[in-house]
Design a protein around this motif. Structure first.
Motif: not given
Length: 290
Positions: A41-54
């Motif tokens: 689930g943390e990789y799901y969360m990391l994907g969301t935050f990575a896209a938000w940061w980009v």
């Protein structure tokens, strides 16, 4: 069919698509490692935050943020795959549980330290409405379902028609035999882990505009729901995972619509308990992996 029931079913299919997309990666990892990835689930969360940061720092284009977010999480997956996951080959089941639980805590707290513990607004996505029969929904929801279908078709083709897919199937059946026959099991584990993490990150990015609010602890509930899905679908059964994810999403939506939203999250845990008591191998045979 009553329009309210139809609306709940459609909403459930959308939610179930997200569950299935995340669970596909977890069940593939389980297939080759025989270990539950409690950090999934943390990789799901990391994907969301990575896209938000980009989108916040590099570009406002959501389509580019999808590529950038998946790429960032894939780099993280390569590092973790080499440092941790490949070392779990042949290790006891408990080792995988402890290692992935530790990774879950580390990744969650790294994100909280980097971006704060508060909620962030995920702006962007294809939110223009489209009409489907008597009701409308955003393009993002339709795209999520479409991507889920494409990903599962691609996974089916990959495991049936490519060398990597045949290696994954072989490792899922007998690790020791693969090692004797010269198959690089650790490399297969790393590649499978990378694919699973990239799919989870993609799911997080696609559901970001739907959820709107994102936070560092959002991966916990996804991990638990995903675990319920892979148990229902048959541990390691990718096709069963798709059906189980859609089924859970539809039942949750109907419960939320007819009983109450506060009971929605209990559905997955009740289903998990019933499945473990009545049919521990899941709705579909675990022997039908991949």
């Amino acid at each position: 069919m009553d329009s309210f029931i139809l609306e709940q079913i459609v909403n459930g299919i959308i939610t179930g698509s997200m569950y299935a997309l995340v669970a596909a990666g977890m069940t593939m990892i389980f297939g080759v490692l025989r270990a539950i990835n409690f950090a999934h689930g943390e990789y799901y969360m990391l994907g969301t935050f990575a896209a938000w940061w980009v989108m916040s720092h590099l570009t406002s284009e959501y389509s580019l943020a999808i590529i950038g977010g998946v790429a960032i999480v894939s780099v993280i997956a390569v590092v973790i795959g080499r440092a941790v996951m490949q070392r779990l080959v042949g290790q006891p089941f408990q080792a995988g549980v402890l290692a992935t639980l530790g990774l879950s805590l580390i990744l969650q707290n790294v994100v909280i330290l980097a971006f704060g513990g508060g909620y962030k607004v995920f702006s962007g996505g294809w939110i223009e409405p489209i009409e489907l029969g008597d009701f409308g929904m955003s393009q993002q929801r339709v795209i999520l379902v479409g991507v889920t279908v494409v990903v599962f078709v691609a996974l089916e083709w990959m495991v049936r028609s490519t060398r990597l897919g045949r290696s994954i199937r072989a490792v899922s059946q007998n690790i020791e035999c693969c090692q004797v026959n010269g198959i690089d099991v650790e490399q297969v584990v790393r590649k499978t882990f990378l694919i699973g993490v990239a799919i989870a990150a993609l799911s997080g990015i696609l559901t970001g505009p739907i959820n709107v609010s994102i936070y560092g602890g959002m991966g916990e509930s996804i991990t638990l729901k995903t675990f319920a899905v892979i148990v229902m679908g048959g541990m390691g059964n990718v096709r069963g995972t798709l059906i189980a994810g859609l089924l859970l999403g539809v039942v949750e939506s109907l419960v939320a619509g007819y009983i109450g939203l506060q009971y929605r999250d209990s559905v997955g845990f009740i289903a998990l308990l019933l499945m473990l008591m009545l049919r521990p191998h899941g709705l579909f045979s675990s022997k039908a992996r991949f």
